[in-house]
Design an enzyme around this catalytic site. Sequence first.
Site, PDB file in Angstrom:
ATOM      1  N   ASP A 156       0.848  -1.188   0.000  1.00  0.00           N
ATOM      2  CA  ASP A 156       0.000   0.000   0.000  1.00  0.00           C
ATOM      3  C   ASP A 156       0.889   1.245   0.000  1.00  0.00           C
ATOM      4  O   ASP A 156       2.101   1.146   0.158  1.00  0.00           O
ATOM      5  CB  ASP A 156      -0.944   0.008   1.215  1.00  0.00           C
ATOM      6  CG  ASP A 156      -0.212  -0.280   2.510  1.00  0.00           C
ATOM      7  OD1 ASP A 156       0.955   0.137   2.652  1.00  0.00           O
ATOM      8  OD2 ASP A 156      -0.804  -0.928   3.394  1.00  0.00           O
ATOM      9  N   ASP A 158       1.408   4.860   1.783  1.00  0.00           N
ATOM     10  CA  ASP A 158       1.042   5.760   2.881  1.00  0.00           C
ATOM     11  C   ASP A 158       1.565   7.151   2.566  1.00  0.00           C
ATOM     12  O   ASP A 158       2.662   7.308   2.031  1.00  0.00           O
ATOM     13  CB  ASP A 158       1.653   5.263   4.194  1.00  0.00           C
ATOM     14  CG  ASP A 158       1.188   3.855   4.521  1.00  0.00           C
ATOM     15  OD1 ASP A 158      -0.026   3.653   4.612  1.00  0.00           O
ATOM     16  OD2 ASP A 158       2.047   2.958   4.652  1.00  0.00           O
ATOM     17  N   ASP A 161       9.096   3.907  13.281  1.00  0.00           N
ATOM     18  CA  ASP A 161       9.757   2.800  13.972  1.00  0.00           C
ATOM     19  C   ASP A 161      11.178   2.541  13.461  1.00  0.00           C
ATOM     20  O   ASP A 161      12.156   2.828  14.145  1.00  0.00           O
ATOM     21  CB  ASP A 161       8.876   1.536  13.984  1.00  0.00           C
ATOM     22  CG  ASP A 161       8.308   1.164  12.628  1.00  0.00           C
ATOM     23  OD1 ASP A 161       8.663   1.820  11.624  1.00  0.00           O
ATOM     24  OD2 ASP A 161       7.510   0.202  12.561  1.00  0.00           O
TER      25      ASP A 161
HETATM   26  P1  ATP Z   1       3.617  -2.805   5.066  1.00  0.00           P
HETATM   27  O1  ATP Z   1       2.476  -1.861   4.732  1.00  0.00           O
HETATM   28  O2  ATP Z   1       4.375  -3.293   3.904  1.00  0.00           O
HETATM   29  O3  ATP Z   1       3.213  -3.873   5.990  1.00  0.00           O
HETATM   30  P2  ATP Z   1       4.651  -0.477   6.356  1.00  0.00           P
HETATM   31  O4  ATP Z   1       6.032  -0.130   6.808  1.00  0.00           O
HETATM   32  O5  ATP Z   1       4.054   0.436   5.333  1.00  0.00           O
HETATM   33  O6  ATP Z   1       4.699  -1.970   5.894  1.00  0.00           O
HETATM   34  P3  ATP Z   1       2.380   0.185   7.952  1.00  0.00           P
HETATM   35  O7  ATP Z   1       1.799  -0.547   9.084  1.00  0.00           O
HETATM   36  O8  ATP Z   1       1.586   0.376   6.711  1.00  0.00           O
HETATM   37  O9  ATP Z   1       3.753  -0.531   7.643  1.00  0.00           O
HETATM   38  O10 ATP Z   1       2.825   1.600   8.526  1.00  0.00           O
HETATM   39  C1  ATP Z   1       3.234   2.682   7.688  1.00  0.00           C
HETATM   40  C2  ATP Z   1       4.386   3.428   8.336  1.00  0.00           C
HETATM   41  O11 ATP Z   1       3.948   3.990   9.570  1.00  0.00           O
HETATM   42  C3  ATP Z   1       5.587   2.588   8.698  1.00  0.00           C
HETATM   43  O12 ATP Z   1       6.451   2.406   7.598  1.00  0.00           O
HETATM   44  C4  ATP Z   1       6.222   3.381   9.807  1.00  0.00           C
HETATM   45  O13 ATP Z   1       6.943   4.472   9.284  1.00  0.00           O
HETATM   46  C5  ATP Z   1       5.012   3.934  10.532  1.00  0.00           C
HETATM   47  N1  ATP Z   1       4.585   3.033  11.622  1.00  0.00           N
HETATM   48  C6  ATP Z   1       3.668   2.042  11.563  1.00  0.00           C
HETATM   49  N2  ATP Z   1       3.517   1.432  12.745  1.00  0.00           N
HETATM   50  C7  ATP Z   1       4.348   2.053  13.585  1.00  0.00           C
HETATM   51  C8  ATP Z   1       4.652   1.896  14.975  1.00  0.00           C
HETATM   52  N3  ATP Z   1       4.062   0.949  15.696  1.00  0.00           N
HETATM   53  N4  ATP Z   1       5.564   2.733  15.508  1.00  0.00           N
HETATM   54  C9  ATP Z   1       6.156   3.700  14.780  1.00  0.00           C
HETATM   55  N5  ATP Z   1       5.931   3.886  13.485  1.00  0.00           N
HETATM   56  C10 ATP Z   1       5.037   3.090  12.877  1.00  0.00           C
HETATM   57 MG    MG Z   2       2.080   0.369   4.605  1.00  0.00          MG
END
Ligand code: ATP
Ligand code: MG
Length: 447
Positions: A67, A69, A149
């Site tokens: 996705d 963001d 994170d």
């Molecule tokens: P994917 O969507 O591929 O699972 P992602 O890194 O995009 O991985 P998401 O859960 O969509 O993960 O979160 C988007 C972004 O928000 C992350 O890349 C990170 O920068 C931030 N993020 C998400 N969860 C946390 C958390 N628990 N603590 C700090 N930052 C977070």
């Molecule tokens: Mg994501």
Amino acid sequence: MQDSDPHSAPIRPGQPHVVPRPEHNISRANISEQALRVLYRLRQENYQAHLVGGGVRDLLLGHEPKDFDIATDATPEQVRQVFRNCRLIGRRFRLAHVHFGRDIIEVATFRGGGSDDDTDTDADRQVRNGLIVRDNLYGTIEEDALRRDFTINALYYDIADFALIDYAGGLEDLRAGQLRLIGDPVQRYREDPVRMLRAVRFACKLGFSIEPATEHPLFELGHLLCDIPASRLFDELLKLFHSGYGLEVFDKLRHYGLFAHLFPATEACLAHEDHDFPITFVSRGLANTDKRLAEDKPVTPAFLYAVLLWEPVRRRWEELVAHGMASIEAILSASSEVCVEQQPLVAIPKRFSLPMREIWALQPRLEQRDGKRPYRLITHPRFRAAYDFLVLRAEAGEADAELADWWTRFQDASSQERARMTEPGVRRKRRPRRRRKPSGSSGEPAS
Ligand code: ATP
Ligand code: MG
């Protein structure tokens, strides 16, 4: 969030590493049309607009992002004013969701910095015992970067000039193939223990190593997971186990001692060998799910949790039967006991826990092969899942392979054959159930 730990990312306030468009490989051609529309529209309204998180990370790695963001300096209310098709969600983190039919683009406002100590009682950020329970302080892009994170998740792609912005050393870590928490790892895990699960998820998904200072606390801090709402853990665990690399996730969660905090009853069973054979059922079940995902076959949390919780259910079932309870009654009772223990940790929604319990409840009924029963059972809505489950049990050496094989044949048999197969007394008397050597296992049978 300054940090003196030499292992943590070099954080130089106000000095991001900027990579101009010609020097990186992120092309708009690989960004979804909807995400681009949101980015451009925010920009038109004079807001900052960046792609961030997994989208940027995966594009840089040459993977297809799950996705996209978006991060902006517009507040959620301002985002809502820009897009008609926008809803605000979340209490802990207030976010804007821009809807395009079934697709959703998530837009987050830059989150502010500041300390996360226990004295912080601002209405927009609440911290209890180091755990952030509400976080709606808005800030600058730099503050936003440092609150993310992992360094590799804190890279921004700016729609204004298509440059990459790196405040946390994420590009270096991406190149090195390593996961590194931004700031002090212990503090960051305490703020949000789900980050431990995310560390495991990204390590498996990306094939990255976990940098030592980020890795070490994983062995120590598993107990913090009990502070996480059980419904959030359910969502996170689904991302972990339905990712296509569930077996690797399982092994890593056990390696760090995290699994024991999520599934204590299962861990207690796995820690013991049964009749001198290691219990391979959970691993086999997860490998099976990974295989189904690789083949684009459907998977369901009901089956996943039936696998994850089976060992304690089976043990309790056997104990109750040994104490004289009827098999069908015993499995219902065992299921209830295990669910009551598990539910406060990981909340399995009813729409999954009910079919999960049916899969278990059908196991003793699959042993009844005489007369009309098999004909009735085969029409049960959960028959196929229960049969697949029995096959897994047989492969793990825990159920009778002959029984699983009988059901395999019965499903394809002609009506004449079926009649013969269900004649009472056709099969020799069943031996008492005993764990046998699992197929493909190198272990020696118990003497
Ligand atoms: P994917 O969507 O591929 O699972 P992602 O890194 O995009 O991985 P998401 O859960 O969509 O993960 O979160 C988007 C972004 O928000 C992350 O890349 C990170 O920068 C931030 N993020 C998400 N969860 C946390 C958390 N628990 N603590 C700090 N930052 C977070
Ligand atoms: Mg994501």
